[in-house]
Design an enzyme around this catalytic site. Structure first.
Site, PDB file in Angstrom:
ATOM      1  N   GLU A 135       3.810  -2.335  -2.568  1.00 15.24           N
ATOM      2  CA  GLU A 135       2.432  -1.982  -2.921  1.00 15.24           C
ATOM      3  C   GLU A 135       1.835  -3.000  -3.891  1.00 15.24           C
ATOM      4  OE1 GLU A 135       0.094   0.310  -1.901  1.00 15.24           O
ATOM      5  OE2 GLU A 135       1.537   0.553  -0.294  1.00 15.24           O
ATOM      6  N   HIS A 160       0.797  -6.484   2.616  1.00 18.62           N
ATOM      7  CA  HIS A 160       2.130  -6.037   3.066  1.00 18.62           C
ATOM      8  C   HIS A 160       2.721  -7.047   4.053  1.00 18.62           C
ATOM      9  CE1 HIS A 160       2.214  -2.162   1.105  1.00 18.62           C
ATOM     10  NE2 HIS A 160       1.129  -1.730   1.708  1.00 18.62           N
ATOM     11  N   HIS A 198      -5.499  -5.058   2.492  1.00 20.23           N
ATOM     12  CA  HIS A 198      -4.344  -4.333   1.963  1.00 20.23           C
ATOM     13  C   HIS A 198      -3.119  -4.515   2.888  1.00 20.23           C
ATOM     14  CE1 HIS A 198      -2.394  -0.917  -0.216  1.00 20.23           C
ATOM     15  NE2 HIS A 198      -1.789  -0.762   0.951  1.00 20.23           N
ATOM     16  N   GLU A 199      -3.309  -4.229   4.163  1.00 23.03           N
ATOM     17  CA  GLU A 199      -2.177  -4.351   5.097  1.00 23.03           C
ATOM     18  C   GLU A 199      -1.720  -5.807   5.214  1.00 23.03           C
ATOM     19  OE1 GLU A 199      -0.847  -1.656   5.596  1.00 23.03           O
ATOM     20  OE2 GLU A 199      -2.527  -0.289   5.275  1.00 23.03           O
TER      21      GLU A 199
END
Ligand code: ZN
Length: 499
Positions: A293, A267, A263-264
C-alpha cells in the site's frame, strides 16, 4: 550454501508453487473481467481443481523433509537463505497444520457469511448478522491456535497481512496519528473553502481511457508485461512477469478512474520491480500488504495529487476534454483533485479522513479480540467512534457497522495495512525529497524516473528480506512513525483548507 542440492530443490519447488498460484490469480482476474455469466459454474470447478493441486504442492511431504534438513544446518546458512527458509516454513505450516475438516468449515462459513452480510446490509438488520460474526471470530481464533498463536489471536491476523507487525505497535502509532489528525479534519470541515462537487461532468470514457494510459505509462508501468482492463472494483493481480490491473469508468467521475488506475499502477510497479529470478521465494516476494500500500499510495497521492504532476498533465487533460474543462480554472481543478470532506463511508473517503476510518476499525477489532466488546454491542460502539473521530453519526447500520464486506468472511486485521501504508508512503516521500529536492520540478517536466529508480533500488529489489519496520528504518533512517504523514497532510491540506 546456495549450491546446496537440497536448497536448490527447495527453491525449484517453491517456484513451481508460485507458478500454480499465478495461474489461480489469472483465473480470478478473468472471472472479474471476461467470464461469460453462463460459465461461472464451470469456472468454480476449474478453480476447485486448481486449489486441490495447489494444496497438494504446498503441503507435499518432501517440502517438509527438506525444510527439516535445512533447518538443522542453520549455522551454514547465509542470511538470504535463512530468510527463504523461514518464509517457506511459515507457508508450509499453514498448509499442513490446519485440519482438513476445519478448512472445509472455514470455507463454507466464508461463503455463508458473505451472503448473510449482503442480506443483513440490504435489510439494515445487524441482529441477523450477529451469530455469523460470532462464528467468524471463533473460527479465526481456532485457526490462530492451530498455528501456535493461542492468546495472540489478533496479532496472528495482523501478521498474516503485515509480517512482523503487532497490535501493540500499531496501537501506539495510531494513537499518535489520531491525536494529530482529528484537529486537521475539524479545521477542514469548518473551512470556508469547498471543492465544487459538480465541477467535472460528462467526460467520455474513451478520453479517460487514453489519458490514464498515457499517465500510467509515463509513471513507468511496463505495458509489455501487463495490462489494464475494466472490472466492478479496481484491483491489481498477477506476478511481475504478467500484471493484470483493472479500473472502472464513470463519465461524471473522471478522477475516480484516473486515481484508482494510478493506485493500481503503484502496486503493479512494485511487483514489476521484484527480482524475477527469485519468484516463489521470500527474496522475490513483496514485503506485505502495508509495504504494498505504501507503493500504491505514494504514486496515487504524493505524486498524482502534486502540483508538479498537474503542471505537466493539465494541458493534455484540457486538450482531451476541451468542453468539459472550459470554465474550470487551474486552481479549481487542483482543489477538485484534492477534495476533502468527512464522510461516513470508508470507500468514499479522501486521503486525509481515510486514516480515521481505519483507526476506527482497528480500535473495534482490538476490543473484539480482547473480549472487551461483545458482537451485539458493535453498532453502539461504532456510532460512538464515528462521532468522535469523524464528527458524523451514521443514520443506519448500513452507513455504519454493516458497510464493509471484510468481517463477513473473517478478514480481521486487514484494515490497518492501509494506514501503515500511508505512513510509510509519507516517510518515503520525505526521504526522497531530502535526497532530490527538485523532484516536483522533474514531475513538471514529465520525468518520474528518479523516484521509480530509487524505489526499485531501495524497496523493490529487497523482496521480503526485511519486515516493514526494518525496511522503513533502512530506507529512511527513521523508525516507522506517523509524523511524516501528519506533516505532509498538514502541509498540503492545512494550506488548501484554511480555518
Ligand atoms: Zn491498494
Amino acid at each position: 550454501m546456495s549450491t546446496d542440492p537440497i536448497y536448490a530443490e527447495l527453491t525449484t519447488r517453491l517456484r513451481h508453487n508460485h507458478l500454480l498460484d499465478s495461474v489461480g490469480q489469472l483465473l480470478g482476474w478473468d472471472e472479474q473481467v471476461n467470464l461469460p455469466a453462463g460459465s461461472a459454474g464451470f469456472r468454480a470447478e476449474q478453480q476447485a481443481a486448481l486449489a486441490k493441486t495447489q494444496h497438494e504442492a504446498a503441503s507435499h511431504p518432501r517440502l517438509g523433509a527438506m525444510l527439516g534438513e535445512l533447518e538443522t544446518q542453520a549455522g551454514r546458512l547465509g542470511p538470504d537463505e535463512a530468510t527463504v527458509i523461514r518464509q517457506a516454513r511459515k507457508d508450509y505450516d499453514r498448509a499442513t497444520r490446519l485440519p482438513e475438516e476445519f478448512v472445509r468449515e472455514r470455507a463454507l462459513q466464508s461463503s455463508r457469511g458473505y451472503h448473510a452480510w449482503a442480506k443483513a446490509r440490504a435489510e439494515n438488520n445487524f441482529a441477523a448478522f450477529v451469530p455469523v460474526l460470532e462464528k467468524n471470530l471463533e473460527l479465526v481464533k481456532r485457526e490462530a491456535g492451530y498455528l501456535g498463536w493461542a492468546g495472540r489471536e489478533y496479532d496472528y491476523m495482523i501478521d498474516l497481512h503485515d509480517p512482523g507487525m503487532s497490535a501493540a505497535v500499531i496501537a501506539g502509532l495510531f494513537a499518535e496519528l489520531r491525536a494529530g489528525l482529528v484537529p486537521l479534519v475539524r479545521q477542514i470541515a469548518a473551512s470556508p473553502v469547498r471543492p465544487r462537487a459538480d465541477l467535472l461532468r460528462g467526460f467520455p470514457v474513451e478520453g479517460q481511457r487514453a489519458f490514464l494510459r498515457e499517465v500510467t505509462e509515463k509513471l513507468g508501468f511496463d505495458y509489455g508485461r501487463g495490462r489494464i482492463d475494466v472490472s466492478l472494483h479496481p484491483f491489481c493481480s498477477g506476478t511481475g512477469a504478467d500484471i493484470r490491473m483493472t479500473t472502472r469508468f464513470n463519465p461524471d467521475e473522471p478522477l475516480d478512474s484516473l486515481f484508482s488506475s494510478i493506485h493500481e499502477t503503484g502496486h503493479g510497479l512494485y511487483e514489476q520491480g521484484l527480482p524475477a529470478v527469485h519468484y516463489g521465494t521470500a527474496l522475490g516476494m513483496n514485503a506485505g500488504m502495508g509495504v504494498h500500500e505504501s507503493q500504491s499510495r505514494l504514486w496515487e497521492n504524493q505524486v498524482g495529487r502534486s502540483r508538479g504532476f498537474w503542471k505537466f498533465f493539465e494541458p493534455r487533460f484540457r486538450e482531451l476534454f476541451p468542453q468539459q474543462t472550459a470554465g474550470v480554472s487551474a486552481e479549481e481543478l487542483y482543489l477538485a483533485i484534492n477534495a476533502v470532506a468527512p464522510t461516513l463511508i470508508r470507500v468514499d473517503a479522501d486521503e486525509v479522513t481515510y486514516n480515521l476510518h481505519i483507526i476506527l476499525r482497528f480500535e473495534i477489532e482490538q476490543r473484539l479480540f480482547a473480549g472487551t466488546l461483545a458482537v451485539r454491542d458493535l453498532p453502539a460502539a461504532w456510532n460512538a467512534a464515528a462521532r468522535e473521530l469523524l464528527g458524523l453519526t451514521p443514520d443506519s447500520d448500513r452507513t455504519g457497522v454493516l458497510q464493509d464486506v471484510h468481517w463477513s468472511y473473517g478478514a480481521f486485521g486487514y484494515f490497518p495495512s492501509y494506514c501503515l501504508g500511508n505512513m510509510m508512503a509519507a516517510q518515503l516521500w520525505h526521504r526522497a525529497l531530502a535526497l532530490r529536492p527538485e523532484l516536483e520540478a522533474d514531475f513538471a517536466r514529465g520525468d518520474f524516473s528518479w523516484l521509480l529508480d530509487w524505489l526499485r533500488r531501495e524497496v523493490h529489489v529487497a523482496g521480503r528480506r526485511h519486515e516493514m519496520p526494518e525496511l522503513v528504518r533502512r530506507v529512511t533512517g527513521e523508525a516507522l512513525s506517523p509524523q511524516a504523514l501528519l506533516r505532509y497532510l498538514h502541509g498540503r491540506y492545512g494550506v488548501l483548507y484554511p480555518a
